[in-house]
Design a protein around this motif. Structure first.
Motif, PDB file in Angstrom:
ATOM      1  N   ARG A  44       0.818  -1.198   0.000  1.00 40.19           N
ATOM      2  CA  ARG A  44       0.000   0.000   0.000  1.00 40.19           C
ATOM      3  C   ARG A  44       0.860   1.260   0.000  1.00 40.19           C
ATOM      4  N   ASP A  45       0.653   2.099  -1.034  1.00 38.21           N
ATOM      5  CA  ASP A  45       1.275   3.420  -1.149  1.00 38.21           C
ATOM      6  C   ASP A  45       2.777   3.352  -0.875  1.00 38.21           C
ATOM      7  N   LEU A  46       3.446   2.436  -1.556  1.00 41.52           N
ATOM      8  CA  LEU A  46       4.872   2.213  -1.341  1.00 41.52           C
ATOM      9  C   LEU A  46       5.706   3.271  -2.065  1.00 41.52           C
ATOM     10  N   HIS A  47       6.614   3.899  -1.324  1.00 40.46           N
ATOM     11  CA  HIS A  47       7.560   4.859  -1.873  1.00 40.46           C
ATOM     12  C   HIS A  47       8.968   4.391  -1.506  1.00 40.46           C
ATOM     13  N   VAL A  48       9.846   4.287  -2.501  1.00 40.80           N
ATOM     14  CA  VAL A  48      11.234   3.908  -2.258  1.00 40.80           C
ATOM     15  C   VAL A  48      12.127   4.942  -2.928  1.00 40.80           C
ATOM     16  N   ARG A  49      13.006   5.562  -2.135  1.00 42.92           N
ATOM     17  CA  ARG A  49      13.901   6.596  -2.659  1.00 42.92           C
ATOM     18  C   ARG A  49      15.333   6.269  -2.281  1.00 42.92           C
ATOM     19  N   PHE A  50      16.247   6.509  -3.229  1.00 45.40           N
ATOM     20  CA  PHE A  50      17.665   6.280  -3.002  1.00 45.40           C
ATOM     21  C   PHE A  50      18.417   7.613  -3.008  1.00 45.40           C
ATOM     22  N   SER A  51      19.245   7.816  -2.028  1.00 49.53           N
ATOM     23  CA  SER A  51      20.076   9.016  -1.971  1.00 49.53           C
ATOM     24  C   SER A  51      21.360   8.773  -2.756  1.00 49.53           C
ATOM     25  N   THR A  52      21.636   9.639  -3.745  1.00 55.05           N
ATOM     26  CA  THR A  52      22.845   9.525  -4.559  1.00 55.05           C
ATOM     27  C   THR A  52      23.554  10.875  -4.592  1.00 55.05           C
ATOM     28  N   GLU A  53      24.754  10.890  -5.168  1.00 50.60           N
ATOM     29  CA  GLU A  53      25.498  12.142  -5.293  1.00 50.60           C
ATOM     30  C   GLU A  53      24.787  13.128  -6.204  1.00 50.60           C
ATOM     31  N   ASP A  54      23.987  12.617  -7.139  1.00 51.03           N
ATOM     32  CA  ASP A  54      23.275  13.489  -8.077  1.00 51.03           C
ATOM     33  C   ASP A  54      21.916  13.943  -7.555  1.00 51.03           C
ATOM     34  N   GLY A  55      21.446  13.341  -6.471  1.00 57.20           N
ATOM     35  CA  GLY A  55      20.138  13.696  -5.941  1.00 57.20           C
ATOM     36  C   GLY A  55      19.390  12.466  -5.469  1.00 57.20           C
ATOM     37  N   VAL A  56      18.096  12.615  -5.238  1.00 57.91           N
ATOM     38  CA  VAL A  56      17.261  11.532  -4.732  1.00 57.91           C
ATOM     39  C   VAL A  56      16.546  10.845  -5.896  1.00 57.91           C
ATOM     40  N   VAL A  57      16.740   9.552  -6.025  1.00 59.18           N
ATOM     41  CA  VAL A  57      16.093   8.754  -7.065  1.00 59.18           C
ATOM     42  C   VAL A  57      14.761   8.243  -6.529  1.00 59.18           C
ATOM     43  N   LYS A  58      13.660   8.628  -7.180  1.00 59.71           N
ATOM     44  CA  LYS A  58      12.324   8.174  -6.774  1.00 59.71           C
ATOM     45  C   LYS A  58      12.021   6.880  -7.527  1.00 59.71           C
ATOM     46  N   ALA A  59      12.560   5.771  -6.998  1.00 58.93           N
ATOM     47  CA  ALA A  59      12.502   4.498  -7.717  1.00 58.93           C
ATOM     48  C   ALA A  59      11.103   3.900  -7.732  1.00 58.93           C
ATOM     49  N   VAL A  60      10.369   4.031  -6.634  1.00 53.77           N
ATOM     50  CA  VAL A  60       8.977   3.579  -6.552  1.00 53.77           C
ATOM     51  C   VAL A  60       8.178   4.725  -5.942  1.00 53.77           C
ATOM     52  N   ASP A  61       7.056   5.059  -6.588  1.00 54.03           N
ATOM     53  CA  ASP A  61       6.347   6.290  -6.235  1.00 54.03           C
ATOM     54  C   ASP A  61       4.843   6.031  -6.067  1.00 54.03           C
ATOM     55  N   GLY A  62       4.469   5.522  -4.885  1.00 57.29           N
ATOM     56  CA  GLY A  62       3.047   5.350  -4.581  1.00 57.29           C
ATOM     57  C   GLY A  62       2.435   4.096  -5.169  1.00 57.29           C
ATOM     58  N   LEU A  63       3.087   2.961  -5.016  1.00 58.85           N
ATOM     59  CA  LEU A  63       2.630   1.703  -5.616  1.00 58.85           C
ATOM     60  C   LEU A  63       1.758   0.919  -4.639  1.00 58.85           C
ATOM     61  N   SER A  64       0.652   0.371  -5.147  1.00 59.71           N
ATOM     62  CA  SER A  64      -0.226  -0.479  -4.342  1.00 59.71           C
ATOM     63  C   SER A  64      -0.663  -1.690  -5.164  1.00 59.71           C
ATOM     64  N   PHE A  65      -0.674  -2.863  -4.537  1.00 61.40           N
ATOM     65  CA  PHE A  65      -1.239  -4.057  -5.179  1.00 61.40           C
ATOM     66  C   PHE A  65      -1.446  -5.133  -4.128  1.00 61.40           C
ATOM     67  N   ASP A  66      -2.232  -6.153  -4.476  1.00 62.55           N
ATOM     68  CA  ASP A  66      -2.493  -7.298  -3.607  1.00 62.55           C
ATOM     69  C   ASP A  66      -2.158  -8.584  -4.349  1.00 62.55           C
TER      70      ASP A  66
END
Length: 354
Positions: A23-45
């Motif tokens: 539910r509403d999964l957000h995954v972000r990675f901190s890098t030297e170039d900035g924050v990578v929004k790898a997963v942005d509000g994902l939901s499934f069952d």
């Protein structure tokens, strides 16, 4: 052989009715170039005994999502928000010790490249038996017998002898079978298959897919199938999730999505596949442009820079300014109306697909 059982899981708090709920999964990675929004509000069952196919181009967030379920991201550089509940157990807030008890036991993953996933320093029998010993308390002898049993189950000939061989002594298809044996050695309830047929010839691909279906029937596992190949999900999956730029843009049953797709990105994926009825010299139709940078994803609909149907949407800047939401159940995150989607697919897309 002594019969061993998995230790009982501790009672978990009540959660979603689904076996796996994201539910509403957000995954972000901190890098030297900035924050990578790898997963942005994902939901499934995902329900027990069923298979969910997840498709999309490289960089769409498929593998990141499933590594998050397993808790395999570096906590020092990763920010995770949302909720992942597996059989009533919340995973995002779980400790590393709790996740270790679940990995290989209640949930397991078949990695894309078996040669790199397997250790070159240990025999396949030792690698298959290790999680079995850890989660059941089996002896070395019992773990070896279990490894032989699993090698036979996945179709490795002469398992009694080959259990002592090393990964480099197996072909690509056989290494993938070893990976499947390792993943299933503790009868996990959730199996994540990340491109399990990549770089295999079509005959071996079919054998691997048939093997997964047979083992699912035997163990009752829920499967998440990550792939670029729509032919694989058509053969394997019950439900389908299409991802783009870290978001789910379309979902439904496999039949619904493949027979009557509603999102322009899904149309592009289907249109870029070769057709049996096409002339051998007919070029494929690629999706124009390239996937967006997740350091700075597009505003509004993430697919709008590559979409050829923006002009059909009422309000010239709506696709640029407003993010379309994915409805519950069957649907697509697109500003086109259902009538427009049906008309475009019938008049423009279906004739291309043949």
């Amino acid at each position: 052989m002594t019969t061993l059982t998995k230790p009982e899981d501790a009672p978990a708090p009540a959660g979603s009715d689904a076996f796996l709920s994201v539910r509403d999964l957000h995954v972000r990675f901190s890098t030297e170039d900035g924050v990578v929004k790898a997963v942005d509000g994902l939901s499934f069952d995902l329900e027990r005994g069923t298979t969910l196919g997840i498709v999309g181009e490289s960089g769409s967030g498929k593998s990141v999502t499933n590594l998050t379920i397993l808790g395999l991201h570096n906590p020092l550089t990763t920010t995770i928000e949302g909720e992942i509940v597996l059989d009533g157990k919340e995973l995002i807030t779980a400790t590393e010790a709790e996740l270790e008890r679940l990995r290989g036991n209640k949930m397991a993953m078949i990695f894309q490249d078996a040669l790199t996933a397997l250790s070159p320093y240990h025999s396949v029998g030792r690698q298959i038996g290790e999680p079995f010993r850890k989660h059941t308390g089996a002896s070395k002898r019992e773990a070896r017998e279990r490894a032989i049993e699993m090698l036979e189950k996945v179709g490795i000939p002469h398992a009694q002898r080959r259990v002592d061989d090393y990964p480099h002594q197996f072909s690509g298809g056989m290494r993938q079978r070893v990976m499947i044996a390792m993943s299933l050695v503790c009868n996990p309830d959730l199996l994540i298959a990340d491109e399990p047929t990549t770089a295999l010839d079509v005959t071996v691909q079919a054998q691997i897919l048939d093997l997964l279906k047979d083992l699912q029937q035997e163990f009752g596992s829920a499967i998440i199938m990550i792939t670029h190949d729509l032919g694989v999900v058509a053969n394997m999956a019950d439900d389908l999730l299409v991802m783009y730029a870290g978001r789910a843009v379309e979902r439904g049953t496999v039949r619904e999505v493949l027979k009557s797709p509603q999102h322009p990105y899904t149309w592009g994926l289907l249109g870029s596949m070769p057709r049996l009825t096409a002339d051998v010299d007919e070029p494929l139709t690629p999706i124009p442009g390239a996937p967006p940078s997740l350091l700075n994803p597009p505003s509004g609909c993430p697919f709008h820079p590559r979409c050829g149907f923006r002009g059909e949407v009422e309000g010239s800047d709506r696709c640029v300014d407003i993010r379309p939401e994915l409805p519950e159940g069957r649907g697509a995150a697109c500003h086109l109306t259902l009538d427009q989607k049906s008309r475009i697919f019938t008049e423009t897309i279906r004739p291309r697909l043949g």
